[in-house]
Design a protein around this motif. Structure first.
Motif, PDB file in Angstrom:
ATOM      1  N   VAL A   3       0.877  -1.110  -0.029  1.00 18.65           N
ATOM      2  CA  VAL A   3       0.160  -0.034  -0.185  1.00 18.65           C
ATOM      3  C   VAL A   3       1.030   1.190   0.147  1.00 18.65           C
ATOM      4  CG1 VAL A   3      -1.965  -1.095   1.102  1.00 18.65           C
ATOM      5  CG2 VAL A   3      -0.138  -0.097   2.429  1.00 18.65           C
ATOM      6  N   LEU A   4       2.062   1.125   0.260  1.00 20.80           N
ATOM      7  CA  LEU A   4       2.792   2.203   0.159  1.00 20.80           C
ATOM      8  C   LEU A   4       3.971   2.499  -0.891  1.00 20.80           C
ATOM      9  CD1 LEU A   4       3.721   2.517   4.175  1.00 20.80           C
ATOM     10  CD2 LEU A   4       1.979   3.810   2.853  1.00 20.80           C
ATOM     11  N   THR A   5       3.876   1.369  -1.825  1.00 26.26           N
ATOM     12  CA  THR A   5       4.742   1.441  -2.844  1.00 26.26           C
ATOM     13  C   THR A   5       4.787   2.884  -3.863  1.00 26.26           C
ATOM     14  OG1 THR A   5       4.083  -1.080  -3.448  1.00 26.26           O
ATOM     15  CG2 THR A   5       4.865   0.309  -5.277  1.00 26.26           C
ATOM     16  N   GLY A   6       6.019   3.279  -3.962  1.00 24.47           N
ATOM     17  CA  GLY A   6       5.974   4.604  -4.670  1.00 24.47           C
ATOM     18  C   GLY A   6       6.324   5.554  -3.623  1.00 24.47           C
ATOM     19  N   LYS A   7       6.143   5.397  -2.198  1.00 22.62           N
ATOM     20  CA  LYS A   7       6.614   6.223  -1.178  1.00 22.62           C
ATOM     21  C   LYS A   7       7.804   6.202  -0.677  1.00 22.62           C
ATOM     22  CE  LYS A   7       2.168   7.444  -1.351  1.00 22.62           C
ATOM     23  NZ  LYS A   7       1.402   8.888  -1.947  1.00 22.62           N
ATOM     24  N   THR A   8       8.130   7.448  -0.023  1.00 25.02           N
ATOM     25  CA  THR A   8       9.604   7.436   0.471  1.00 25.02           C
ATOM     26  C   THR A   8       9.378   7.965   1.866  1.00 25.02           C
ATOM     27  OG1 THR A   8      10.826   7.840  -1.673  1.00 25.02           O
ATOM     28  CG2 THR A   8      12.144   8.356   0.346  1.00 25.02           C
ATOM     29  N   ALA A   9      10.077   7.330   2.903  1.00 25.21           N
ATOM     30  CA  ALA A   9       9.951   7.567   4.078  1.00 25.21           C
ATOM     31  C   ALA A   9      11.333   7.734   5.080  1.00 25.21           C
ATOM     32  CB  ALA A   9       9.068   6.425   4.853  1.00 25.21           C
ATOM     33  N   ARG A  28       8.031  -3.160   4.226  1.00 22.98           N
ATOM     34  CA  ARG A  28       7.372  -4.374   3.602  1.00 22.98           C
ATOM     35  C   ARG A  28       5.988  -3.856   2.933  1.00 22.98           C
ATOM     36  NH1 ARG A  28       7.698  -6.533   8.949  1.00 22.98           N
ATOM     37  NH2 ARG A  28       9.403  -7.738   9.439  1.00 22.98           N
ATOM     38  N   GLU A  29       5.598  -2.794   3.083  1.00 24.66           N
ATOM     39  CA  GLU A  29       4.380  -2.493   2.593  1.00 24.66           C
ATOM     40  C   GLU A  29       4.866  -1.559   1.163  1.00 24.66           C
ATOM     41  OE1 GLU A  29       1.473  -2.750   2.972  1.00 24.66           O
ATOM     42  OE2 GLU A  29       1.516  -3.980   4.782  1.00 24.66           O
ATOM     43  N   GLY A  30       6.030  -1.543   0.835  1.00 25.28           N
ATOM     44  CA  GLY A  30       6.534  -0.980  -0.469  1.00 25.28           C
ATOM     45  C   GLY A  30       7.132   0.166  -0.390  1.00 25.28           C
ATOM     46  N   ALA A  31       7.303   0.968   0.785  1.00 26.97           N
ATOM     47  CA  ALA A  31       7.942   2.442   0.798  1.00 26.97           C
ATOM     48  C   ALA A  31       9.532   2.218   0.946  1.00 26.97           C
ATOM     49  CB  ALA A  31       7.791   2.920   2.215  1.00 26.97           C
ATOM     50  N   ARG A  32      10.253   3.178   0.397  1.00 24.20           N
ATOM     51  CA  ARG A  32      11.728   3.266   0.417  1.00 24.20           C
ATOM     52  C   ARG A  32      11.927   3.975   1.799  1.00 24.20           C
ATOM     53  NH1 ARG A  32      12.266   5.897  -5.521  1.00 24.20           N
ATOM     54  NH2 ARG A  32      10.785   7.190  -4.484  1.00 24.20           N
ATOM     55  N   VAL A  33      12.675   3.405   2.580  1.00 21.14           N
ATOM     56  CA  VAL A  33      12.944   4.035   3.901  1.00 21.14           C
ATOM     57  C   VAL A  33      14.474   4.357   4.116  1.00 21.14           C
ATOM     58  CG1 VAL A  33      12.712   3.403   6.429  1.00 21.14           C
ATOM     59  CG2 VAL A  33      11.339   2.287   4.635  1.00 21.14           C
ATOM     60  N   ALA A  34      14.628   5.773   4.698  1.00 24.04           N
ATOM     61  CA  ALA A  34      15.632   6.317   4.943  1.00 24.04           C
ATOM     62  C   ALA A  34      15.911   5.949   6.585  1.00 24.04           C
ATOM     63  CB  ALA A  34      15.823   7.693   4.699  1.00 24.04           C
ATOM     64  N   GLU A  90      12.563  14.504  -2.484  1.00 25.41           N
ATOM     65  CA  GLU A  90      11.434  14.477  -1.654  1.00 25.41           C
ATOM     66  C   GLU A  90      10.867  13.272  -1.065  1.00 25.41           C
ATOM     67  OE1 GLU A  90       8.901  18.111  -3.802  1.00 25.41           O
ATOM     68  OE2 GLU A  90       8.894  16.168  -4.849  1.00 25.41           O
ATOM     69  N   PHE A  91      10.207  13.632   0.147  1.00 26.50           N
ATOM     70  CA  PHE A  91       9.876  12.270   0.619  1.00 26.50           C
ATOM     71  C   PHE A  91       8.444  12.592   0.917  1.00 26.50           C
ATOM     72  CE2 PHE A  91      11.971  14.724   4.038  1.00 26.50           C
ATOM     73  CZ  PHE A  91      10.956  14.742   5.164  1.00 26.50           C
ATOM     74  N   ASP A  92       7.450  11.248   1.385  1.00 27.90           N
ATOM     75  CA  ASP A  92       6.294  11.421   1.785  1.00 27.90           C
ATOM     76  C   ASP A  92       5.961  11.044   3.127  1.00 27.90           C
ATOM     77  OD1 ASP A  92       5.331  11.165  -1.429  1.00 27.90           O
ATOM     78  OD2 ASP A  92       6.723   9.682  -1.066  1.00 27.90           O
ATOM     79  N   ILE A  93       6.603  10.440   3.929  1.00 28.79           N
ATOM     80  CA  ILE A  93       6.186   9.895   5.275  1.00 28.79           C
ATOM     81  C   ILE A  93       7.379  10.368   6.143  1.00 28.79           C
ATOM     82  CG2 ILE A  93       5.935   8.034   6.865  1.00 28.79           C
ATOM     83  CD1 ILE A  93       5.051   6.738   3.932  1.00 28.79           C
ATOM     84  N   LEU A  94       7.161  11.068   7.262  1.00 27.06           N
ATOM     85  CA  LEU A  94       8.131  11.418   8.399  1.00 27.06           C
ATOM     86  C   LEU A  94       7.444  10.735   9.553  1.00 27.06           C
ATOM     87  CD1 LEU A  94      10.527  12.703   9.629  1.00 27.06           C
ATOM     88  CD2 LEU A  94       9.164  14.798   9.535  1.00 27.06           C
ATOM     89  N   VAL A  95       8.248   9.776  10.085  1.00 24.50           N
ATOM     90  CA  VAL A  95       8.240   9.225  11.319  1.00 24.50           C
ATOM     91  C   VAL A  95       9.088   9.955  12.333  1.00 24.50           C
ATOM     92  CG1 VAL A  95       7.712   6.991  12.647  1.00 24.50           C
ATOM     93  CG2 VAL A  95       6.898   7.086  10.262  1.00 24.50           C
ATOM     94  N   ASN A  96       8.538  10.644  13.321  1.00 23.29           N
ATOM     95  CA  ASN A  96       9.421  11.185  14.397  1.00 23.29           C
ATOM     96  C   ASN A  96       9.374  10.101  15.695  1.00 23.29           C
ATOM     97  OD1 ASN A  96      10.190  13.633  13.316  1.00 23.29           O
ATOM     98  ND2 ASN A  96       8.114  14.149  13.150  1.00 23.29           N
ATOM     99  N   ASN A  97      10.182   9.222  15.519  1.00 24.42           N
ATOM    100  CA  ASN A  97      10.294   8.108  16.554  1.00 24.42           C
ATOM    101  C   ASN A  97      11.376   8.248  17.551  1.00 24.42           C
ATOM    102  OD1 ASN A  97       9.883   5.116  17.678  1.00 24.42           O
ATOM    103  ND2 ASN A  97      12.171   5.132  16.811  1.00 24.42           N
TER     104      ASN A  97
END
Length: 254
Positions: A3-9, A28-34, A90-97
């Protein structure tokens, strides 16, 4: 396709514990993750390798938060990593963990402890978001990892709980501010999760059992319990949820 294919996080504090769980789930949901890390390069590289073994894409970048120049260093590393990977700027998802804790009752609090916790948990968070919004695509997602300590009285870690209360207030204000760009902003509030951070507190079986008893399910949370909630908020299924502080504590202290 996930469901996150094509997104960058970007996942801060993504090298282990809850952060690792979130990074792996998004991948696993398809995002590319930094994967940002502050200290353990070995743990960060291990997380990247686990993602790649799962068939995902990831890289690690280092910056110590809570010190001068932290956000500048983080985004310089992120931009360089994006260029190496050919992912675009650019990116799409920011997780402030990323965050720090500190056990201290009010009579034990020192200025040094207070400054450290707020420097990492709130000050860095504000400027991470401020700079990140210049790189985030419209329709993006910001997900802040807060704590059930904002709902449950937790006097033995009073400053930590205060810092997470500030995160919740920040979440609410940002959601209103960014609605026009289609960016959702939410906070997720874990309870006790089985990670290295609280390993000492549950070293004795009776102490582990006590922590587990906080939950309505009589068990400690797992990183995957939090990661699944984050993945929902990051996906299109979470498009109508914003400005919320979502309790993900397994019904702790109901």
């Amino acid at each position: 396709m996930g469901v996150l294919t094509g997104k960058t996080a970007l996942v801060t504090g993504g090298s282990r514990g809850i952060g690792r769980g979130i990074a792996r789930k998004l991948a696993r949901e398809g995002a590319r993750v930094a994967i940002h890390y502050g200290h353990s390069e070995e743990a960060a590289r291990e997380t990247v390798e686990l993602i790649r073994l799962d068939g995902g894409q990831a890289f690690e970048t280092r910056a110590e938060l809570g010190v001068p120049g932290d956000v500048t260093e983080l985004y310089a590393g992120l931009d360089a990593g994006f260029a190496r990977q050919g992912w675009g700027p650019e990116f799409d998802i920011l997780v402030n963990n990323a965050g720090v804790s500190g056990s201290a009752r009010i009579d034990e609090v020192t200025p040094e402890l207070y400054e450290q916790i707020f420097a990492v948990n709130t000050r860095s968070l504000v400027f991470l978001v401020q700079q990140g919004l210049k790189r985030m695509r419209d329709g993006g997602r910001i997900i802040n990892i807060s704590s059930a300590a904002t709902r449950i009285a937790f006097p033995e870690s009073v400053v930590y709980a205060m810092s997470k209360g500030a995160v919740n207030t920040f979440t609410l204000a940002l959601a209103k501010e960014l609605g026009g760009r289609g960016i959702t902003v939410n906070a997720v509030e874990p309870g006790f999760v089985e990670t290295e951070m609280n390993a000492a507190r549950r070293a004795a079986p009776e102490h582990a059992a006590e922590l587990a008893s906080w939950s309505a399910f009589d068990r400690l949370g797992q990183p995957s319990d939090i990661a699944d909630v984050v993945a929902f908020l990051a996906s299109d299924a979470g498009r109508w949820v914003t400005g919320q502080c979502i309790d993900a504590s397994g019904g702790s202290k109901l």
